[in-house]
Motif scaffolding. Structure first.
Motif, PDB file in Angstrom:
ATOM      1  N   VAL A 204       0.834  -1.203   0.000  1.00  0.00           N
ATOM      2  CA  VAL A 204       0.000   0.000   0.000  1.00  0.00           C
ATOM      3  C   VAL A 204       0.870   1.255   0.000  1.00  0.00           C
ATOM      4  O   VAL A 204       0.581   2.239  -0.694  1.00  0.00           O
ATOM      5  CB  VAL A 204      -0.954  -0.011   1.215  1.00  0.00           C
ATOM      6  CG1 VAL A 204      -1.665   1.328   1.357  1.00  0.00           C
ATOM      7  CG2 VAL A 204      -1.971  -1.133   1.074  1.00  0.00           C
ATOM      8  N   THR A 205       1.967   1.224   0.763  1.00  0.00           N
ATOM      9  CA  THR A 205       2.880   2.374   0.792  1.00  0.00           C
ATOM     10  C   THR A 205       3.485   2.611  -0.581  1.00  0.00           C
ATOM     11  O   THR A 205       3.573   3.753  -1.055  1.00  0.00           O
ATOM     12  CB  THR A 205       3.995   2.143   1.818  1.00  0.00           C
ATOM     13  OG1 THR A 205       3.423   1.887   3.108  1.00  0.00           O
ATOM     14  CG2 THR A 205       4.895   3.364   1.926  1.00  0.00           C
ATOM     15  N   ASP A 206       3.914   1.535  -1.231  1.00  0.00           N
ATOM     16  CA  ASP A 206       4.502   1.653  -2.572  1.00  0.00           C
ATOM     17  C   ASP A 206       3.488   2.225  -3.550  1.00  0.00           C
ATOM     18  O   ASP A 206       3.807   3.125  -4.347  1.00  0.00           O
ATOM     19  CB  ASP A 206       4.974   0.270  -3.031  1.00  0.00           C
ATOM     20  CG  ASP A 206       5.772   0.323  -4.328  1.00  0.00           C
ATOM     21  OD1 ASP A 206       6.566   1.271  -4.504  1.00  0.00           O
ATOM     22  OD2 ASP A 206       5.602  -0.581  -5.169  1.00  0.00           O
ATOM     23  N   TYR A 299       6.213   9.069   8.470  1.00  0.00           N
ATOM     24  CA  TYR A 299       5.166   9.950   7.961  1.00  0.00           C
ATOM     25  C   TYR A 299       5.061  11.222   8.800  1.00  0.00           C
ATOM     26  O   TYR A 299       4.882  12.328   8.258  1.00  0.00           O
ATOM     27  CB  TYR A 299       3.826   9.211   7.946  1.00  0.00           C
ATOM     28  CG  TYR A 299       2.736   9.945   7.212  1.00  0.00           C
ATOM     29  CD1 TYR A 299       2.697   9.976   5.827  1.00  0.00           C
ATOM     30  CD2 TYR A 299       1.741  10.636   7.912  1.00  0.00           C
ATOM     31  CE1 TYR A 299       1.697  10.661   5.153  1.00  0.00           C
ATOM     32  CE2 TYR A 299       0.744  11.317   7.249  1.00  0.00           C
ATOM     33  CZ  TYR A 299       0.724  11.331   5.871  1.00  0.00           C
ATOM     34  OH  TYR A 299      -0.264  12.023   5.212  1.00  0.00           O
ATOM     35  N   LEU A 300       5.176  11.080  10.119  1.00  0.00           N
ATOM     36  CA  LEU A 300       5.137  12.257  10.981  1.00  0.00           C
ATOM     37  C   LEU A 300       6.308  13.190  10.671  1.00  0.00           C
ATOM     38  O   LEU A 300       6.153  14.414  10.659  1.00  0.00           O
ATOM     39  CB  LEU A 300       5.187  11.831  12.452  1.00  0.00           C
ATOM     40  CG  LEU A 300       3.854  11.465  13.098  1.00  0.00           C
ATOM     41  CD1 LEU A 300       4.074  10.975  14.525  1.00  0.00           C
ATOM     42  CD2 LEU A 300       2.902  12.662  13.106  1.00  0.00           C
ATOM     43  N   ALA A 398      -5.747   1.974   0.526  1.00  0.00           N
ATOM     44  CA  ALA A 398      -4.917   3.180   0.577  1.00  0.00           C
ATOM     45  C   ALA A 398      -5.769   4.426   0.790  1.00  0.00           C
ATOM     46  O   ALA A 398      -5.388   5.335   1.545  1.00  0.00           O
ATOM     47  CB  ALA A 398      -4.105   3.303  -0.713  1.00  0.00           C
ATOM     48  N   ILE A 399      -6.951   4.476   0.157  1.00  0.00           N
ATOM     49  CA  ILE A 399      -7.823   5.645   0.297  1.00  0.00           C
ATOM     50  C   ILE A 399      -8.398   5.727   1.704  1.00  0.00           C
ATOM     51  O   ILE A 399      -8.423   6.801   2.322  1.00  0.00           O
ATOM     52  CB  ILE A 399      -8.946   5.584  -0.756  1.00  0.00           C
ATOM     53  CG1 ILE A 399      -8.347   5.796  -2.158  1.00  0.00           C
ATOM     54  CG2 ILE A 399     -10.022   6.628  -0.471  1.00  0.00           C
ATOM     55  CD1 ILE A 399      -9.340   5.615  -3.276  1.00  0.00           C
ATOM     56  N   VAL A 400      -8.859   4.609   2.228  1.00  0.00           N
ATOM     57  CA  VAL A 400      -9.388   4.596   3.599  1.00  0.00           C
ATOM     58  C   VAL A 400      -8.301   5.005   4.582  1.00  0.00           C
ATOM     59  O   VAL A 400      -8.544   5.765   5.529  1.00  0.00           O
ATOM     60  CB  VAL A 400      -9.958   3.202   3.941  1.00  0.00           C
ATOM     61  CG1 VAL A 400     -10.296   3.117   5.422  1.00  0.00           C
ATOM     62  CG2 VAL A 400     -11.186   2.911   3.101  1.00  0.00           C
ATOM     63  N   LEU A 401      -7.082   4.497   4.368  1.00  0.00           N
ATOM     64  CA  LEU A 401      -5.962   4.861   5.234  1.00  0.00           C
ATOM     65  C   LEU A 401      -5.688   6.358   5.160  1.00  0.00           C
ATOM     66  O   LEU A 401      -5.455   7.021   6.180  1.00  0.00           O
ATOM     67  CB  LEU A 401      -4.725   4.069   4.808  1.00  0.00           C
ATOM     68  CG  LEU A 401      -3.498   4.145   5.719  1.00  0.00           C
ATOM     69  CD1 LEU A 401      -3.775   3.469   7.047  1.00  0.00           C
ATOM     70  CD2 LEU A 401      -2.293   3.489   5.052  1.00  0.00           C
ATOM     71  N   LEU A 406      -3.991   8.503   8.275  1.00  0.00           N
ATOM     72  CA  LEU A 406      -3.013   9.461   7.760  1.00  0.00           C
ATOM     73  C   LEU A 406      -3.505  10.902   7.884  1.00  0.00           C
ATOM     74  O   LEU A 406      -2.704  11.819   8.060  1.00  0.00           O
ATOM     75  CB  LEU A 406      -2.670   9.156   6.301  1.00  0.00           C
ATOM     76  CG  LEU A 406      -1.975   7.820   6.038  1.00  0.00           C
ATOM     77  CD1 LEU A 406      -1.534   7.723   4.576  1.00  0.00           C
ATOM     78  CD2 LEU A 406      -0.784   7.615   6.955  1.00  0.00           C
ATOM     79  N   ARG A 407      -4.816  11.094   7.821  1.00  0.00           N
ATOM     80  CA  ARG A 407      -5.350  12.446   8.008  1.00  0.00           C
ATOM     81  C   ARG A 407      -5.094  12.921   9.429  1.00  0.00           C
ATOM     82  O   ARG A 407      -4.699  14.073   9.666  1.00  0.00           O
ATOM     83  CB  ARG A 407      -6.854  12.467   7.701  1.00  0.00           C
ATOM     84  CG  ARG A 407      -7.426  13.876   7.595  1.00  0.00           C
ATOM     85  CD  ARG A 407      -8.880  13.804   7.164  1.00  0.00           C
ATOM     86  NE  ARG A 407      -9.018  13.193   5.842  1.00  0.00           N
ATOM     87  CZ  ARG A 407      -8.878  13.847   4.702  1.00  0.00           C
ATOM     88  NH1 ARG A 407      -8.582  15.131   4.711  1.00  0.00           N
ATOM     89  NH2 ARG A 407      -9.031  13.238   3.550  1.00  0.00           N
TER      90      ARG A 407
END
Length: 480
Positions: A204-206, A299-300, A398-401, A406-407
């Motif tokens: 998913v990250t890729d 990510y942070l 990925a979208i849900v994440l 991630l939001r």
């Protein structure tokens, strides 16, 4: 064509959503302006990333670029020796060899890489690539890069990378192409995961990372306004780094030394001088986080760095630069998207008793699948297309994440941007080359050797991608 079909499906779904909203005119009027703004931003983004063009390599341009002295800067801190050696080896397999490579061990605490260093210095000498290897007290990635800059005053182009970067064979050649235009000051490469099949988090990250590069950054590149270059592969005109080395090493924010976001700061220096572009055919592999804790810290760090860099862009970029307005548009898009999410999921149900139309929940996934098709445009020799299609199918995840966890991390990173420490690899490498392999029992020796009429035939097993390499040696001695 796939993008056209999926966007048409999104438009058809949008029509049903509008019909549903028309049944309640007061709800439609409350959000009409927001919908229009978001649609226009999305339309502009889609149009722009299709304008990105790859430069052509002509004989004249080839001669011009061949005359440039290209130096690769490799900062190393607590890196896995396997990934470090893999990356260094990739420099020697380039269709256009670098002129020099400068490795700086930034006071690693998990070893001195003596074996890798001895191997590298021997192989670089054989290939005719000048090299230095320094071990210095820990001062951070920027200071490690500065040590490499100081010992390479002859460089015309600096290529920055990470210690786990593995360049595709044409990476250096392709990264140099845009510099045929005098106004281009920096070039970003495309970064994909070395360990993309380890688990679903890496897949998913890729997917998310590659699509962001080939959608957001491709659109920025079309107008010469790439915001952030890739740490694993980016190229700069040497004076962009040399002339700004003092401020690069001494950046502070709210009285604290900034240890991260070095790539975006170098990109900002380049933006002040000219064009910053992306070269989609300059490919680099890197090790993506395999555990959630590692990913969250990374990510942070990105979000905190992005916030600091936003302040500097508003302060130092001229409004005459396209990058200034693209940056402002990104913040507008982020704020409007946040407003829509809160309004649909909280305000409308609680204040007006209206649930969002079900058709609206389909639109993000259709748009995501459409843009995600860009992921399939990169063909990997170490992965079958069905595996990449499987990763593309994880787009809803990925979208849900992105819409949930991630939001939250994005806004938490914005609010805590004063925490300027690095945050990863303090206790050693978090991803290892051995750990990225699905099986620890894979052979690394030739499985079988056959003698054919035309010469020797060797079949070898590749431990990195579980594929079989076939090597034929003909009587002439040539190897194919």
């Amino acid at each position: 064509m796939g993008i056209v079909v999926l966007l048409a499906a999104a438009a058809w779904t949008t029509h049903h959503a509008v019909v549903a909203l028309d049944a309640t005119p007061e709800a439609a009027s409350r959000l009409r302006v927001v919908w229009i703004c978001l649609f226009l931003v999305f339309l502009m983004q889609t149009f722009m990333y299709h304008l990105e063009r790859v430069p052509r390599l002509t004989e004249r341009v080839s001669r011009q670029l061949a005359a440039l002295h290209v130096s690769i800067l490799v900062p190393v801190y607590n890196e896995d020796p396997g990934y470090l050696k893999l990356g260094l080896e990739s420099f020697l397999r380039q269709t256009r060899l670098p002129d020099s490579v400068h490795v700086v061990d930034d006071g690693s605490t998990n070893g001195d890489y003596a074996e890798v260093r001895a191997w590298w210095e021997r192989e670089a000498n054989r290939a005719g690539v000048a090299t230095t290897w320094q071990r210095v007290p820990n001062g951070g990635k920027r200071h490690a890069q500065a040590h490499g800059v100081r010992v390479s005053p002859e460089a015309d182009i600096y290529i920055t990378c990470d210690s786990d970067s593995c360049f595709a064979p044409k990476a250096v050649e392709q990264a140099l192409l845009p510099f045929a235009r005098p106004r281009v000051q920096s070039v970003a490469g495309i970064v994909i995961a070395t360990n993309n099949r380890v688990n679903w988090l890496v897949r998913v990250t890729d997917l998310w990372f590659v699509v962001c590069q080939l959608v957001d950054r491709s659109g920025q590149s079309a107008v010469g306004a790439v915001m952030v270059n890739s740490g694993p592969l980016a190229a700069y005109r040497a004076n962009v780094i040399r002339d700004n080395l003092g401020s690069y090493l001494n950046e502070t924010f709210m009285g604290r030394t900034v240890m991260f976001s070095d790539d975006s700061l170098l990109t900002l220096y380049a933006q002040q001088r000219g064009l910053t572009v992306q070269q989609p055919q300059a490919i680099c592999f890197t090790a993506m986080p395999e555990k959630w804790g590692h990913f969250a810290r990374m990510y942070l760090r990105w979000m905190r760095g992005s916030t600091i860099r936003s302040v500097w862009r508003m302060r130092y970029l001229s409004p005459s630069r396209p990058a200034y307005w693209l940056h402002a548009m990104r913040w507008l898009q982020m704020v409007l998207t946040q407003m829509v999410v809160v309004w649909l999921l909280a305000v409308e149900p609680l204040a007006y008793g209206k649930l969002p139309p079900e058709s609206m929940l389909i639109i993000p996934f259709l748009i995501g699948y459409a843009q995600g098709l860009r992921y399939l445009s990169i063909i990997r020799s170490d992965e079958r297309i069905r595996s990449r299609a499987l990763t593309w199918l994880t787009m809803p995840l990925a979208i849900v994440l992105a819409w949930t966890v991630l939001r939250f991390l994005r806004w938490y990173g914005i609010l805590t941007c004063a925490r300027t420490g690095w945050g990863t690899r303090q206790n050693g490498a978090e991803v290892t080359l051995q750990g990225s392999a699905p099986s620890s029992s894979r052979p690394t020796e030739p499985l079988e050797v056959e003698v054919a009429d035309r010469g020797s035939y060797v079949r070898m097993y590749d431990p990195l991608d579980e594929s079989t390499l076939e090597i034929k040696q003909y009587r002439s001695g040539a190897v194919s």
